[in-house]
Design an enzyme around this catalytic site. Structure first.
Site, PDB file in Angstrom:
ATOM      1  N   ASP A  83       0.860  -1.190   0.000  1.00 55.01           N
ATOM      2  CA  ASP A  83       0.000   0.000   0.000  1.00 55.01           C
ATOM      3  C   ASP A  83       0.897   1.241   0.000  1.00 55.01           C
ATOM      4  O   ASP A  83       1.887   1.304   0.738  1.00 55.01           O
ATOM      5  CB  ASP A  83      -0.887  -0.018   1.253  1.00 55.01           C
ATOM      6  CG  ASP A  83      -1.963   1.047   1.195  1.00 55.01           C
ATOM      7  OD1 ASP A  83      -1.683   2.173   1.623  1.00 55.01           O
ATOM      8  OD2 ASP A  83      -3.064   0.749   0.731  1.00 55.01           O
TER       9      ASP A  83
ATOM     10  N   ASN B  81      -2.448  13.325  -2.755  1.00 47.76           N
ATOM     11  CA  ASN B  81      -3.641  13.790  -3.468  1.00 47.76           C
ATOM     12  C   ASN B  81      -4.068  15.165  -2.980  1.00 47.76           C
ATOM     13  O   ASN B  81      -4.388  16.058  -3.763  1.00 47.76           O
ATOM     14  CB  ASN B  81      -4.780  12.792  -3.262  1.00 47.76           C
ATOM     15  CG  ASN B  81      -4.812  11.734  -4.344  1.00 47.76           C
ATOM     16  OD1 ASN B  81      -4.252  11.933  -5.424  1.00 47.76           O
ATOM     17  ND2 ASN B  81      -5.429  10.610  -4.072  1.00 47.76           N
TER      18      ASN B  81
ATOM     19  N   ASP C 175      -2.664  10.143  -9.584  1.00 49.81           N
ATOM     20  CA  ASP C 175      -2.772   9.134 -10.652  1.00 49.81           C
ATOM     21  C   ASP C 175      -1.398   8.826 -11.250  1.00 49.81           C
ATOM     22  O   ASP C 175      -1.084   7.678 -11.578  1.00 49.81           O
ATOM     23  CB  ASP C 175      -3.712   9.634 -11.752  1.00 49.81           C
ATOM     24  CG  ASP C 175      -5.154   9.641 -11.296  1.00 49.81           C
ATOM     25  OD1 ASP C 175      -5.986  10.241 -12.005  1.00 49.81           O
ATOM     26  OD2 ASP C 175      -5.440   9.059 -10.250  1.00 49.81           O
TER      27      ASP C 175
ATOM     28  N   GLU D 261      -4.945   2.777  -3.510  1.00 49.89           N
ATOM     29  CA  GLU D 261      -3.486   2.732  -3.637  1.00 49.89           C
ATOM     30  C   GLU D 261      -2.925   1.383  -3.199  1.00 49.89           C
ATOM     31  O   GLU D 261      -1.773   1.275  -2.812  1.00 49.89           O
ATOM     32  CB  GLU D 261      -2.866   3.867  -2.812  1.00 49.89           C
ATOM     33  CG  GLU D 261      -3.104   3.788  -1.317  1.00 49.89           C
ATOM     34  CD  GLU D 261      -4.387   4.476  -0.882  1.00 49.89           C
ATOM     35  OE1 GLU D 261      -4.495   4.819   0.304  1.00 49.89           O
ATOM     36  OE2 GLU D 261      -5.298   4.659  -1.718  1.00 49.89           O
TER      37      GLU D 261
END
Length: 602
Positions: A467, A475, A484, A510
């Site tokens: 992860d 973000n 992204d 993620e």
């Protein structure tokens, strides 16, 4: 903070809180107390009672059932109300029967559309996701032909259903079609419903910033008195976002100020959610006893009213309870709650996979139907041309021949196009569109097949779960486009590092996984280290910003976890969150001694 709490912040909290929306949407008919009351007034009365006094609505529905009605329109309206009452009492089969009667009647189109929307929402609650999505597709196709208030209602319900099946981006896109919501096209109920829908959509997409928070606060103030269910639903997601952001004290104060109202309303999904949020905030503030009390309340409420339904909040309550019991040394009870948590999380994950598969199937069937219709239209057009040309064959044989060739060419073109689209749709269902890795569903199905073959051949299989660290912060600080880009670069690292027969997939958000056939634990650990180091060395200057990227890894193998996919994922997941709790950007391998101990006590 426990690893389970981090997990539900980064995954469970950010995923669908699908069963929590509570709303069996559709503006209902009213209470038929007198024949002179118009059905629009009846709808407003019943719709108001539905969310402000459901008990009174159920008492009044007995009166509605015994009315002698003069025409089919009023009969359809009564069936609509009876269907909602049956759904409210938990009799889904009876409710669906009433709704189908309305749809099959010759009632006015607005009532039929509202019935289809209510039926779609009921089918979501019954986990018939494909049927619900088919209905939504059907109603959306006619949305532009409806008057403003009904069209807005269609988009709201469509967004609710898309939220329920985990298609949050699609829900946001659907809400963007809404016209300006003002008093000329919507009453207070529609505005409050919209606030609840937007709150869930924003929360799932991590988009509750200052402007959105102001909107939710304004909506709560306007809706709390007359539409408390919608008001508290919207506020719930705002509070959940506060907890996700670490604002535990503020969230706890707000929750406790609302608990009495939530309990009096009697909606089990809403009550369970608020109990769990309170337990999370209290635990984070150090009040372990109160946190355990509310975690138990959440579990008791959910199990009593919705035993067959597993929500992220029920999972959170079970896991938190097990951790609190463990801290107090009550290991037997802690183990019981942890075992029940593992059973329920498997059910939850299977349900999420069913939603994704249903969405893919409906999309595929819709596109296939459209292509077939286009093909038939082309064939009909060309056949008509052939007939016209046949009458003039003596005059223009060469024209007939040319058109025949056009017919063959067109048929060949559409056959090729259909085949190409089928291949494209199959690839889309198997591939994560952002990263190019396997989709969650395809990864699960392929991994199960590999495990079965490996067990027969007695080959060891390695499994890596990792992860991205602090991904939400990336973000929030640099924007979703940069986020992204990070996921795409991570996928490139995985593709470069894996062997040709390895299976790599993006499980959601993620989180990534790598399946390693014919690979022992040591080699899996080595590959995980290669990926970890490569990810940490990614140069981010291409984005226009300079920041660090890292990931936390959990590694296991079938030698430790067996050949059950869910067991492999569960073990690697624990190891991964152990890596996060130890400081992130590292690898933790499943402890063979702990695993053997768990197998002994199970």
């Amino acid at each position: 903070m426990t690893p389970g709490k981090k997990k539900l912040k980064s995954r469970s909290i950010t995923r669908s809180i699908s069963k929590f929306s509570i709303i069996l949407v559709g503006i209902l008919g009213g209470l038929l107390k007198a024949t002179e009351i118009t059905y629009i007034e009846e709808l407003k009365i019943a719709n108001h009672l539905r969310t402000t006094n459901p008990q009174q609505f159920l008492e009044q529905i007995d009166y509605v059932a015994g009315l002698q009605l003069p025409d089919e329109e009023n009969e359809a309206l009564r069936n609509y109300l009876l269907g909602y009452a049956a759904a409210l009492k938990g009799n889904s089969e009876q409710a669906i029967g009433y709704y189908h009667k309305v749809i099959a009647s010759r009632a006015h189109n607005p009532l039929v559309i509202r019935t289809k929307l209510a039926l779609a929402n009921l089918q979501v609650l019954n986990k018939d996701y494909a049927a619900a999505l088919e209905l939504i597709k059907n109603v959306l196709a006619s949305a532009n032909d409806q008057e403003d208030s009904l069209r807005n209602h269609i988009y709201q319900v469509a967004a609710i259903v898309y939220n329920e099946v985990g298609q949050y981006e699609l829900a946001e896109q659907t809400l963007s079609h809404l016209t300006q919501i003002d008093d000329t096209v919507a009453g207070l109920k529609d505005k409050c419903l919209l606030a609840a829908v937007k709150a869930q959509t924003w929360y799932e997409l991590s988009k509750i910033d200052a402007q959105e928070a102001d909107f939710l606060e304004y909506s709560y103030q306007n809706c709390s008195e007359k539409e408390p269910v919608y008001a508290l639903s919207a506020k719930f997601y705002w509070l959940a976002d506060m907890i996700r952001s670490g604002e535990y004290k503020e969230a706890s104060e707000e929750i406790n100020s609302q608990l009495k109202v939530v309990e009096e309303l009697g909606y089990s999904y809403l009550t369970t959610g608020y109990y769990t949020l309170n337990a999370l905030s209290l635990s984070a503030l150090g009040d372990r006893s109160a946190a355990q009390l509310y975690a138990n309340k959440a579990i008791e409420t959910a199990e009593k009213n919705n035993r067959d339904t597993v929500t992220t909040w029920l999972l959170e309550a079970y896991y938190l309870n097990s951790q609190l019991l463990k801290e107090r040394g009550q290991l037997d009870q802690a183990l019981e709650f942890l075992e029940e948590y593992l059973v329920k999380i498997n059910r939850y994950k299977n349900d999420q996979s069913s939603k994704q598969l249903a969405y893919q199937l409906v999309e595929h069937e819709t596109e296939s139907k459209q292509q077939k219709i286009e093909q038939l239209n082309q064939q009909n057009l060309l056949l008509k041309l052939e007939q016209d040309l046949a009458k003039k064959e003596a005059v223009n044989n060469r024209l007939v021949l040319a058109l025949a060739l056009v017919l063959l060419g067109t048929l060949a073109f559409w056959t090729y196009r259909i085949k190409r689209n089928q291949i494209r749709l199959r690839k889309q269902s198997q591939t994560d569109q952002l990263t190019g890795l396997s989709s969650r569903h395809h990864f699960y199905e392929t991994a199960k097949a590999i495990l079965q073959r490996s067990e027969q051949e007695k080959q060891d299989v390695g499994f890596i779960l990792f992860d991205m660290d602090y991904f939400k912060s990336i973000n929030d600080k640099y924007g979703h486009l940069v986020g992204d880009w990070v996921l795409q670069k991570t996928a490139e690292v995985v593709k470069t590092s894996c062997r040709q027969n390895d299976l790599a997939g993006r499980l959601g958000g993620e989180e990534f996984a790598i399946f390693l056939p014919a690979c022992n634990l040591k080699k899996a650990q080595q590959l995980a280290e290669i990926c970890r180091k490569a990810i940490s060395q990614v140069d981010t200057t291409e984005t226009g910003y300079r920041f660090d990227i890292s990931a936390s890894f959990g590694v296991t193998s079938t030698q430790l976890s067996g050949y059950d996919l869910m067991e492999l994922i569960a073990d690697a997941d624990k190891a991964m969150y152990s890596a996060k709790s130890k400081g992130r950007n590292q690898i933790v391998v499943v402890d063979s001694f702990v695993k053997e101990f768990e197998q002994l006590i199970s």
